[in-house]
Design an enzyme around this catalytic site. Structure first.
Site, PDB file in Angstrom:
ATOM      1  N   ASN A   9       1.469   7.193  -2.807  1.00 16.58           N
ATOM      2  CA  ASN A   9       2.925   7.070  -2.702  1.00 16.58           C
ATOM      3  C   ASN A   9       3.355   5.911  -3.601  1.00 16.58           C
ATOM      4  O   ASN A   9       3.179   4.751  -3.252  1.00 16.58           O
ATOM      5  CB  ASN A   9       3.276   6.803  -1.227  1.00 16.58           C
ATOM      6  CG  ASN A   9       4.746   6.476  -1.028  1.00 16.58           C
ATOM      7  OD1 ASN A   9       5.559   6.654  -1.929  1.00 16.58           O
ATOM      8  ND2 ASN A   9       5.075   5.987   0.161  1.00 16.58           N
ATOM      9  N   TRP A  10       3.914   6.261  -4.747  1.00 19.63           N
ATOM     10  CA  TRP A  10       4.260   5.221  -5.733  1.00 19.63           C
ATOM     11  C   TRP A  10       5.468   4.397  -5.323  1.00 19.63           C
ATOM     12  O   TRP A  10       5.748   3.373  -5.925  1.00 19.63           O
ATOM     13  CB  TRP A  10       4.534   5.875  -7.092  1.00 19.63           C
ATOM     14  CG  TRP A  10       3.362   6.524  -7.753  1.00 19.63           C
ATOM     15  CD1 TRP A  10       2.167   6.893  -7.175  1.00 19.63           C
ATOM     16  CD2 TRP A  10       3.262   6.895  -9.140  1.00 19.63           C
ATOM     17  NE1 TRP A  10       1.340   7.472  -8.120  1.00 19.63           N
ATOM     18  CE2 TRP A  10       1.995   7.485  -9.332  1.00 19.63           C
ATOM     19  CE3 TRP A  10       4.128   6.794 -10.224  1.00 19.63           C
ATOM     20  CZ2 TRP A  10       1.563   7.970 -10.565  1.00 19.63           C
ATOM     21  CZ3 TRP A  10       3.708   7.273 -11.459  1.00 19.63           C
ATOM     22  CH2 TRP A  10       2.436   7.850 -11.630  1.00 19.63           C
ATOM     23  N   LYS A  11       6.233   4.890  -4.368  1.00 18.05           N
ATOM     24  CA  LYS A  11       7.477   4.216  -3.953  1.00 18.05           C
ATOM     25  C   LYS A  11       8.372   4.007  -5.176  1.00 18.05           C
ATOM     26  O   LYS A  11       8.332   4.806  -6.101  1.00 18.05           O
ATOM     27  CB  LYS A  11       7.153   2.918  -3.213  1.00 18.05           C
ATOM     28  CG  LYS A  11       6.141   3.160  -2.085  1.00 18.05           C
ATOM     29  CD  LYS A  11       5.984   2.014  -1.146  1.00 18.05           C
ATOM     30  CE  LYS A  11       4.960   2.375  -0.094  1.00 18.05           C
ATOM     31  NZ  LYS A  11       4.783   1.344   0.913  1.00 18.05           N
ATOM     32  N   HIS A  95       8.903   8.560   6.097  1.00 20.58           N
ATOM     33  CA  HIS A  95       8.190   7.313   5.815  1.00 20.58           C
ATOM     34  C   HIS A  95       8.895   6.153   6.516  1.00 20.58           C
ATOM     35  O   HIS A  95      10.123   6.133   6.629  1.00 20.58           O
ATOM     36  CB  HIS A  95       8.141   7.065   4.301  1.00 20.58           C
ATOM     37  CG  HIS A  95       7.229   5.937   3.947  1.00 20.58           C
ATOM     38  ND1 HIS A  95       7.630   4.623   4.024  1.00 20.58           N
ATOM     39  CD2 HIS A  95       5.935   5.919   3.543  1.00 20.58           C
ATOM     40  CE1 HIS A  95       6.606   3.844   3.683  1.00 20.58           C
ATOM     41  NE2 HIS A  95       5.566   4.611   3.388  1.00 20.58           N
ATOM     42  N   GLU A  97       9.643   3.281   5.598  1.00 21.63           N
ATOM     43  CA  GLU A  97      10.683   2.617   4.797  1.00 21.63           C
ATOM     44  C   GLU A  97      11.979   3.433   4.819  1.00 21.63           C
ATOM     45  O   GLU A  97      13.071   2.875   4.799  1.00 21.63           O
ATOM     46  CB  GLU A  97      10.182   2.396   3.363  1.00 21.63           C
ATOM     47  CG  GLU A  97       9.188   1.245   3.320  1.00 21.63           C
ATOM     48  CD  GLU A  97       8.104   1.366   2.273  1.00 21.63           C
ATOM     49  OE1 GLU A  97       8.268   2.119   1.291  1.00 21.63           O
ATOM     50  OE2 GLU A  97       7.060   0.700   2.443  1.00 21.63           O
ATOM     51  N   GLU A 167       1.006   5.888  10.020  1.00 18.44           N
ATOM     52  CA  GLU A 167       1.150   4.648   9.261  1.00 18.44           C
ATOM     53  C   GLU A 167       1.790   3.581  10.146  1.00 18.44           C
ATOM     54  O   GLU A 167       3.018   3.538  10.272  1.00 18.44           O
ATOM     55  CB  GLU A 167       2.041   4.866   8.037  1.00 18.44           C
ATOM     56  CG  GLU A 167       1.511   5.886   7.062  1.00 18.44           C
ATOM     57  CD  GLU A 167       2.119   5.658   5.677  1.00 18.44           C
ATOM     58  OE1 GLU A 167       1.353   5.440   4.739  1.00 18.44           O
ATOM     59  OE2 GLU A 167       3.352   5.661   5.563  1.00 18.44           O
ATOM     60  N   GLY A 173       1.953  -2.401   3.290  1.00 21.19           N
ATOM     61  CA  GLY A 173       2.279  -3.408   2.282  1.00 21.19           C
ATOM     62  C   GLY A 173       2.019  -4.837   2.726  1.00 21.19           C
ATOM     63  O   GLY A 173       2.422  -5.787   2.066  1.00 21.19           O
ATOM     64  N   SER A 213      -2.132  -0.368   3.870  1.00 16.85           N
ATOM     65  CA  SER A 213      -3.081  -1.283   3.229  1.00 16.85           C
ATOM     66  C   SER A 213      -4.471  -0.675   3.001  1.00 16.85           C
ATOM     67  O   SER A 213      -5.481  -1.375   3.122  1.00 16.85           O
ATOM     68  CB  SER A 213      -3.173  -2.596   4.012  1.00 16.85           C
ATOM     69  OG  SER A 213      -1.908  -3.226   4.047  1.00 16.85           O
TER      70      SER A 213
HETATM   71  P1  PGA Z   1       0.475   0.370   1.474  1.00 12.29           P
HETATM   72  O1  PGA Z   1       1.582   1.478   1.737  1.00 12.29           O
HETATM   73  O2  PGA Z   1      -0.786   1.079   1.097  1.00 12.29           O
HETATM   74  O3  PGA Z   1       1.024  -0.472   0.347  1.00 12.29           O
HETATM   75  O4  PGA Z   1       0.326  -0.402   2.725  1.00 12.29           O
HETATM   76  C1  PGA Z   1       1.274   2.672   2.401  1.00 12.29           C
HETATM   77  C2  PGA Z   1       2.495   3.552   2.502  1.00 12.29           C
HETATM   78  O5  PGA Z   1       3.603   3.029   2.635  1.00 12.29           O
HETATM   79  O6  PGA Z   1       2.397   4.786   2.436  1.00 12.29           O
END
Ligand code: PGA
Length: 250
Positions: A9-11, A95, A97, A167, A173, A213
């Site tokens: 997931n590049w965000k 997600h 976020e 998640e 993150g 992470s």
């Molecule tokens: P992360 O993000 O690997 O940077 O913790 C995972 C995600 O949000 O899918």
């Protein structure tokens, strides 16, 4: 046996040029593995080019979000058919976020999942608790509510290809990864919930990824757990070497 699925997931990272570079590097570094499916989810603006670049590889394409409507006056939104037209097979929905920063709730996510399914896009449906919810003992209730409400009105048949991703928001993150035991406990809980809501058959065949992470150094142990079928990777997917490292260690 369930296939392992690793998705990056590049965000909101990488413009078009950076995306091209990263995809080419990933293609160089990935070793093809029969039992591991690899998916990348670049930003919308890179999807079309990404689809051309991966057309001769085993990498599949996902979007990071989608609108629940087909078309019309929805400024800034992107529809399922638009995603299909640029080669997406998957879409990440729910997600954390999107939930916390953009106010998406279970019922909105439910509408999106339904639209993805009727549009022949495979949803990667994300669920997970915050640290506060975990520490107050609410974790399982929160996850159960996310699963029940997110999947409300969706039949077993329609859900048969969907991917779930656990998640924990506190691990995204932050560098704070759930221990393999912590993650396995929740994955088993989610699988059991699928059994209750649908059937043992669906529960057994549904891929449930872990996210939060994940790095090459911790991937093998996490993915080695009984109910963990791969990873949804954020930060570590932005470098070809670490993304390929996770795939190769899966
Ligand atoms: P992360 O993000 O690997 O940077 O913790 C995972 C995600 O949000 O899918």
């Amino acid at each position: 046996m369930r296939q392992k699925v690793i998705a990056g997931n590049w965000k909101m990272n990488n413009d078009l040029n950076e995306s091209v570079l990263l995809i080419n590097e990933i293609k160089e570094k990935l070793v093809d593995r029969d039992n591991v499916k690899v998916i990348i989810a670049p930003p919308f603006t890179s999807l079309d080019r990404a689809s051309q670049l991966i057309s001769n590889s085993n990498i599949s394409l996902s979007a990071q979000n989608m609108c629940y409507e087909d078309s019309g006056a929805f400024t800034g939104a992107v529809s399922a058919s638009m995603l299909k037209s640029v080669g997406c097979e998957y879409v990440i929905l729910g997600h954390s976020e999107r939930r916390t920063l953009f106010g998406e709730d279970n019922s909105l996510i439910n509408k999106k999942i339904k639209k993805a399914i009727v549009s022949n896009l495979i949803p990667i449906f994300c669920i997970g608790e915050t640290l506060e919810e975990r520490e107050s003992g609410e974790m399982k209730n929160v996850i159960e509510k996310q699963v029940r409400e997110g999947l409300e009105g969706i039949s077993e048949h329609d859900l048969s290809n969907a991917i779930l991703a656990y998640e924990p928001a506190w691990a995204i993150g932050t560098g704070k990864v759930a221990t393999p035991e912590q993650a396995q406990e929740v994955h088993a809980f989610i699988r059991n919930l699928l059994k209750e809501l649908y059937s043992e058959d669906l529960a057994n065949k549904t891929v449930i990824q872990y996210g939060g992470s994940v790095k090459p150094e911790n991937a093998a142990e996490l993915i080695g757990q009984l109910d963990i079928d791969g990873a949804l990777v954020g930060g570590a997917c932005l470098k070809a070497e670490s993304f390929a490292g996770i795939v190769n260690n899966a």
